[in-house]
Design a protein around this motif. Structure first.
Motif, PDB file in Angstrom:
ATOM      1  N   ALA A 173       2.211  -6.962   5.441  1.00  0.00           N
ATOM      2  CA  ALA A 173       1.514  -5.578   4.894  1.00  0.00           C
ATOM      3  C   ALA A 173       2.587  -4.569   5.014  1.00  0.00           C
ATOM      4  O   ALA A 173       3.209  -4.245   5.771  1.00  0.00           O
ATOM      5  CB  ALA A 173       0.272  -5.122   5.786  1.00  0.00           C
ATOM      6  N   SER A 182       0.859  -1.380  -0.037  1.00  0.00           N
ATOM      7  CA  SER A 182      -0.085   0.018   0.023  1.00  0.00           C
ATOM      8  C   SER A 182       0.971   1.348  -0.016  1.00  0.00           C
ATOM      9  O   SER A 182       1.890   1.272   0.517  1.00  0.00           O
ATOM     10  CB  SER A 182      -0.805   0.012   1.114  1.00  0.00           C
ATOM     11  OG  SER A 182      -1.728  -1.187   1.405  1.00  0.00           O
ATOM     12  N   TRP A 198      -5.961   2.367   9.869  1.00  0.00           N
ATOM     13  CA  TRP A 198      -5.779   0.824   9.850  1.00  0.00           C
ATOM     14  C   TRP A 198      -6.230   0.283  11.387  1.00  0.00           C
ATOM     15  O   TRP A 198      -6.924  -0.555  11.557  1.00  0.00           O
ATOM     16  CB  TRP A 198      -4.658   0.245   9.535  1.00  0.00           C
ATOM     17  CG  TRP A 198      -4.405   0.145   7.989  1.00  0.00           C
ATOM     18  CD1 TRP A 198      -5.389   0.808   7.177  1.00  0.00           C
ATOM     19  CD2 TRP A 198      -3.359  -0.077   6.923  1.00  0.00           C
ATOM     20  NE1 TRP A 198      -4.692   0.506   5.830  1.00  0.00           N
ATOM     21  CE2 TRP A 198      -3.568   0.196   5.884  1.00  0.00           C
ATOM     22  CE3 TRP A 198      -2.194  -0.472   7.357  1.00  0.00           C
ATOM     23  CZ2 TRP A 198      -2.540  -0.178   4.716  1.00  0.00           C
ATOM     24  CZ3 TRP A 198      -1.210  -0.845   6.566  1.00  0.00           C
ATOM     25  CH2 TRP A 198      -1.516  -0.801   5.187  1.00  0.00           C
ATOM     26  N   ASP A 199      -5.663   1.017  12.304  1.00  0.00           N
ATOM     27  CA  ASP A 199      -5.660   0.667  13.738  1.00  0.00           C
ATOM     28  C   ASP A 199      -7.189   0.855  14.373  1.00  0.00           C
ATOM     29  O   ASP A 199      -7.893   0.152  14.885  1.00  0.00           O
ATOM     30  CB  ASP A 199      -5.095   1.260  14.353  1.00  0.00           C
ATOM     31  CG  ASP A 199      -4.787   1.026  15.922  1.00  0.00           C
ATOM     32  OD1 ASP A 199      -4.583  -0.210  16.232  1.00  0.00           O
ATOM     33  OD2 ASP A 199      -5.002   1.670  17.109  1.00  0.00           O
ATOM     34  N   VAL A 241      -5.429  -6.394   3.280  1.00  0.00           N
ATOM     35  CA  VAL A 241      -4.490  -6.077   4.242  1.00  0.00           C
ATOM     36  C   VAL A 241      -4.690  -6.784   5.748  1.00  0.00           C
ATOM     37  O   VAL A 241      -3.730  -6.953   6.141  1.00  0.00           O
ATOM     38  CB  VAL A 241      -4.600  -4.369   4.542  1.00  0.00           C
ATOM     39  CG1 VAL A 241      -3.609  -3.740   5.533  1.00  0.00           C
ATOM     40  CG2 VAL A 241      -4.026  -3.615   3.345  1.00  0.00           C
ATOM     41  N   GLU A 242      -5.751  -6.952   5.812  1.00  0.00           N
ATOM     42  CA  GLU A 242      -6.173  -7.584   7.117  1.00  0.00           C
ATOM     43  C   GLU A 242      -5.865  -9.184   7.041  1.00  0.00           C
ATOM     44  O   GLU A 242      -5.278  -9.546   7.907  1.00  0.00           O
ATOM     45  CB  GLU A 242      -7.789  -7.568   7.414  1.00  0.00           C
ATOM     46  CG  GLU A 242      -8.165  -8.400   8.376  1.00  0.00           C
ATOM     47  CD  GLU A 242      -9.757  -8.206   8.833  1.00  0.00           C
ATOM     48  OE1 GLU A 242     -10.083  -8.852   9.733  1.00  0.00           O
ATOM     49  OE2 GLU A 242     -10.296  -7.727   8.032  1.00  0.00           O
ATOM     50  N   ALA A 253      -8.906  -3.018   2.210  1.00  0.00           N
ATOM     51  CA  ALA A 253      -8.778  -3.401   3.506  1.00  0.00           C
ATOM     52  C   ALA A 253      -8.818  -4.761   3.946  1.00  0.00           C
ATOM     53  O   ALA A 253      -8.155  -5.126   4.931  1.00  0.00           O
ATOM     54  CB  ALA A 253      -9.991  -2.515   4.080  1.00  0.00           C
ATOM     55  N   ILE A 285      -8.124  -2.950  10.935  1.00  0.00           N
ATOM     56  CA  ILE A 285      -7.615  -3.560   9.941  1.00  0.00           C
ATOM     57  C   ILE A 285      -6.175  -4.277  10.173  1.00  0.00           C
ATOM     58  O   ILE A 285      -5.874  -5.437   9.954  1.00  0.00           O
ATOM     59  CB  ILE A 285      -7.549  -2.742   8.549  1.00  0.00           C
ATOM     60  CG1 ILE A 285      -8.853  -2.068   8.493  1.00  0.00           C
ATOM     61  CG2 ILE A 285      -6.705  -3.355   7.482  1.00  0.00           C
ATOM     62  CD1 ILE A 285      -8.879  -1.229   7.369  1.00  0.00           C
ATOM     63  N   ARG A 286      -5.530  -3.636  10.873  1.00  0.00           N
ATOM     64  CA  ARG A 286      -4.067  -3.811  11.258  1.00  0.00           C
ATOM     65  C   ARG A 286      -3.538  -3.072  12.139  1.00  0.00           C
ATOM     66  O   ARG A 286      -3.721  -1.702  12.124  1.00  0.00           O
ATOM     67  CB  ARG A 286      -3.271  -4.010   9.863  1.00  0.00           C
ATOM     68  CG  ARG A 286      -2.071  -5.093  10.133  1.00  0.00           C
ATOM     69  CD  ARG A 286      -1.342  -5.289   8.800  1.00  0.00           C
ATOM     70  NE  ARG A 286      -0.429  -6.341   8.601  1.00  0.00           N
ATOM     71  CZ  ARG A 286      -0.677  -7.586   8.483  1.00  0.00           C
ATOM     72  NH1 ARG A 286      -1.928  -7.848   8.019  1.00  0.00           N
ATOM     73  NH2 ARG A 286      -0.004  -8.599   8.654  1.00  0.00           N
ATOM     74  N   MET A 329      -7.759   3.630   0.493  1.00  0.00           N
ATOM     75  CA  MET A 329      -8.363   2.317   1.156  1.00  0.00           C
ATOM     76  C   MET A 329      -9.915   2.316   0.881  1.00  0.00           C
ATOM     77  O   MET A 329     -10.658   3.215   1.060  1.00  0.00           O
ATOM     78  CB  MET A 329      -8.153   2.553   2.558  1.00  0.00           C
ATOM     79  CG  MET A 329      -6.975   2.203   3.151  1.00  0.00           C
ATOM     80  SD  MET A 329      -6.413   0.474   2.925  1.00  0.00           S
ATOM     81  CE  MET A 329      -5.531   0.374   1.554  1.00  0.00           C
ATOM     82  N   THR A 384       2.691  -3.762  10.783  1.00  0.00           N
ATOM     83  CA  THR A 384       2.906  -3.234   9.521  1.00  0.00           C
ATOM     84  C   THR A 384       4.297  -2.801   9.231  1.00  0.00           C
ATOM     85  O   THR A 384       5.191  -2.402  10.191  1.00  0.00           O
ATOM     86  CB  THR A 384       2.201  -1.819   9.378  1.00  0.00           C
ATOM     87  OG1 THR A 384       0.850  -2.133   9.613  1.00  0.00           O
ATOM     88  CG2 THR A 384       2.370  -1.292   7.978  1.00  0.00           C
TER      89      THR A 384
END
Length: 409
Positions: free
Chosen positions: A288, A157, A309-310, A282-283, A279, A314-315, A274, A320
């Motif tokens: 990632a 990404s 993401w947090d 990525v999860e 998304a 998602i991550r 995103m 990351t």
């Protein structure tokens, strides 16, 4: 045909009730002496069963709503992704449409309500078993189908536009393929993906053609993939950007799962915007990557992306890996500072600023013909080695990070 069923039940009373009913079902045997009492035991049991072949796996897994420590829906998602030839059924007291939809999105093949009914349990087990048998027949037709955990998924990404996301994704995929691995490169930058342009590809089919398909079999997947002369299997973004909206998060999960279980390495170009589809990718990813350039605007954008993401679960930032592109020694923003600001782990390999090397290959749409002496290519192939995407030649025992150097000799 005898159907093997493995139950994952954390509640002792529910375990006894399920075991009793399963013993009464015709042509059904329990795959273990007792139900798996937690999510870790279930996954470990399935991994051991899948070590040799698909035949070692039970056809059906029952997941009780009070399993732990991983929540039931998350456990269903993990099981469906890692062991796609197993039909997963959720056992729950909540049979509302909302939970049913969530279970299906997670990869379940059915839902059984509590208190348990003999007829309903028998119907759901047989339906899930029939589906699992169909998947196994399809997987058996492909010699390169994977079982168990499957291949490695890496998402790439960009913190913002123009930081080199697609160049990074393409070169990582090429490095993995050059080492002898089977590799798929998926373009989930659905509205403005450029993988086709970078690799001089003209092909009508795209990820959008898989969006409405419930079960992506190897044959269906193969029809949509483009086999590049380099050996990469390409899943392209739709030529008409508006079709990208057809690819939902559920579609993306199915697509990534299908690729993961057919290729040793799956590289996903997620672009810089995103949406629900990338998304989800990525999860699901094992790794990632977030590409950033050493300037204030890009680093701030990277920090926003990590926080996004947090917040959306998602991550996490610590899960990351940030890649610093166009790095120079005299810039004020160095990798260590990027790591502190973003809260991520920065890759040891930084990609140097050498756009003049890239421009001819980019303009010609021949990124695969980038000169082996290119400092950018060498850095990105070294990054592939750092990430474990390449395998060393068995005869030389060379480390993955030395792949490019070995191939030049």
């Amino acid at each position: 045909m005898t159907v093997r069923v493995l139950a994952a039940v954390g509640d002792p009373d529910a375990a006894r009730a399920i075991t009793t009913l399963l013993d009464q079902l015709p042509d059904v045997e329990q795959a273990a002496p007792a139900p798996a009492g937690d999510s870790t035991t279930l996954v470990d049991t399935l991994a051991r069963a899948a070590a040799d072949s698909l035949d070692g796996l039970p056809e059906v897994v029952l997941v009780h709503e009070r399993i732990g420590p991983v929540p039931a829906l998350d456990l269903i998602r993990e099981t469906a992704l890692r062991f796609p030839a197993v039909g997963v059924v959720l056992v729950t007291g909540d049979t509302s449409p909302g939970l049913y939809s969530a279970a299906m999105d997670s990869g379940a093949r059915g839902l059984v309500g509590l208190p348990l009914s003999y007829e309903e349990l028998a119907q759901r087990v047989q339906s899930a078993a029939a589906w699992a048998s169909g998947v196994r027949r399809h997987l058996g037709q492909g010699g390169d189908a994977h079982t168990g955990p499957g291949g490695t998924v890496v998402t790439v990404s960009g913190a913002k536009g123009g930081v080199g996301t697609t160049v990074t994704a393409v070169q990582l995929a090429l490095a993995a393929r050059a080492s002898g691995r089977t590799v798929a490169l998926a373009d989930l930058d659905l509205q403005s993906g450029d993988v086709a342009s970078y690799l001089d590809v003209r092909f009508r089919r795209s990820a959008a053609d898989l969006a409405a398909i419930e079960d992506i079999t190897p044959r269906v997947l193969q029809d949509v993939l483009y086999t590049h002369p380099t050996g990469l299997a390409l899943l392209l973004a739709p030529a008409d950007g508006e079709r990208g909206e057809e690819v939902t998060d559920r579609s993306a999960r199915q697509i990534v799962s299908a690729l993961r279980h057919r290729y040793e390495v799956v590289v996903v170009d997620c672009g810089t915007q995103m949406d629900s589809a990338n998304a989800a990718a990525v999860e699901m990813a094992d790794t990632a990557l977030l590409v950033v350039t050493p300037d204030v605007v890009a680093v701030r954008a990277a920090k926003r992306m990590v926080r996004l993401w947090d917040r959306l679960q998602i991550r996490k930032g610590e899960d990351t890996t940030t890649v610093v592109n166009r790095h120079t020694r005299n810039t004020e923003i160095q990798p260590a500072l990027v790591e502190r600001i973003t809260g991520t782990r920065v890759a040891r390999t930084a990609v140097p600023a050498a756009f003049k090397e890239l421009q001819p290959a980019v303009d010609a749409g021949r990124m695969h013909d980038l000169d082996a002496k290119s400092a950018v290519k060498q850095a990105l192939w070294a990054l592939a080695g750092e990430l474990g995407l390449v395998k060393a030649p068995e005869s030389t025992g060379a480390r993955p990070g030395r792949l490019l150097k070995a191939r030049r000799k």
